[in-house]
Design an enzyme around this catalytic site. Structure first.
Site, PDB file in Angstrom:
ATOM      1  N   ILE A  44      -3.693   4.126   1.731  1.00  0.00           N
ATOM      2  CA  ILE A  44      -4.134   4.223   3.124  1.00  0.00           C
ATOM      3  C   ILE A  44      -5.310   5.190   3.254  1.00  0.00           C
ATOM      4  CG2 ILE A  44      -2.558   6.048   3.861  1.00  0.00           C
ATOM      5  CD1 ILE A  44      -2.180   4.142   6.438  1.00  0.00           C
ATOM      6  N   TYR A  81       0.835  -1.199   0.000  1.00  0.00           N
ATOM      7  CA  TYR A  81       0.000   0.000   0.000  1.00  0.00           C
ATOM      8  C   TYR A  81       0.866   1.244   0.000  1.00  0.00           C
ATOM      9  CZ  TYR A  81       0.715   0.928   5.044  1.00  0.00           C
ATOM     10  OH  TYR A  81       1.252   1.215   6.282  1.00  0.00           O
ATOM     11  N   CYS A  82       0.231   2.363  -0.345  1.00  0.00           N
ATOM     12  CA  CYS A  82       0.894   3.665  -0.307  1.00  0.00           C
ATOM     13  C   CYS A  82      -0.143   4.681   0.178  1.00  0.00           C
ATOM     14  CB  CYS A  82       1.469   4.029  -1.683  1.00  0.00           C
ATOM     15  SG  CYS A  82       0.241   4.152  -2.988  1.00  0.00           S
ATOM     16  N   ARG A  83      -0.138   5.865  -0.336  1.00  0.00           N
ATOM     17  CA  ARG A  83      -1.129   6.863   0.070  1.00  0.00           C
ATOM     18  C   ARG A  83      -2.421   6.718  -0.719  1.00  0.00           C
ATOM     19  NH1 ARG A  83      -3.143  10.870  -1.730  1.00  0.00           N
ATOM     20  NH2 ARG A  83      -3.885  12.773  -0.846  1.00  0.00           N
TER      21      ARG A  83
END
Length: 101
Positions: free
Chosen positions: A92, A64-66
């Protein structure tokens, strides 16, 4: 083969204890919150750090990332390196479960 999954699917896999969660954001982004137990492997240095921090190419990795853009890139990079069980659950910002601040 690249596969995107929903946050609820990722959470269910995390709850089994068999998945390794990988956050590909930059360290300064951690103040926005992160998933407890995540391994931080920033996309900006992913080529080098992935081999150092993600040694088992057969383990299940949940990325995952932003927002989901960087995690998709990182997932495809791992697959190109021969990792066999890589799943991208996006950003996220879409994570409805608990995070650490």
């Amino acid at each position: 083969m690249y596969k995107k999954i929903k946050p609820a699917e990722a959470k269910a896999l995390m709850d089994t204890g068999k998945a390794i969660v990988v956050d590909v954001r930059e360290p300064e982004e951690m103040s926005e919150g992160y998933i407890d137990g995540s391994i931080i492997v920033p996309l900006s240095n992913f080529e080098v750090e992935a081999d150092e921090k993600l040694k088992d190419k057969d383990a299940m990795y949940l990325l995952y990332c932003r927002s989901g853009r960087r995690s998709a890139i990182a997932a495809k990079m791992l697959l190109d390196k021969g990792y066999s069980n890589v799943l991208d659950f996006g950003g996220i910002i879409d994570w409805p479960f608990e995070t650490v601040m």
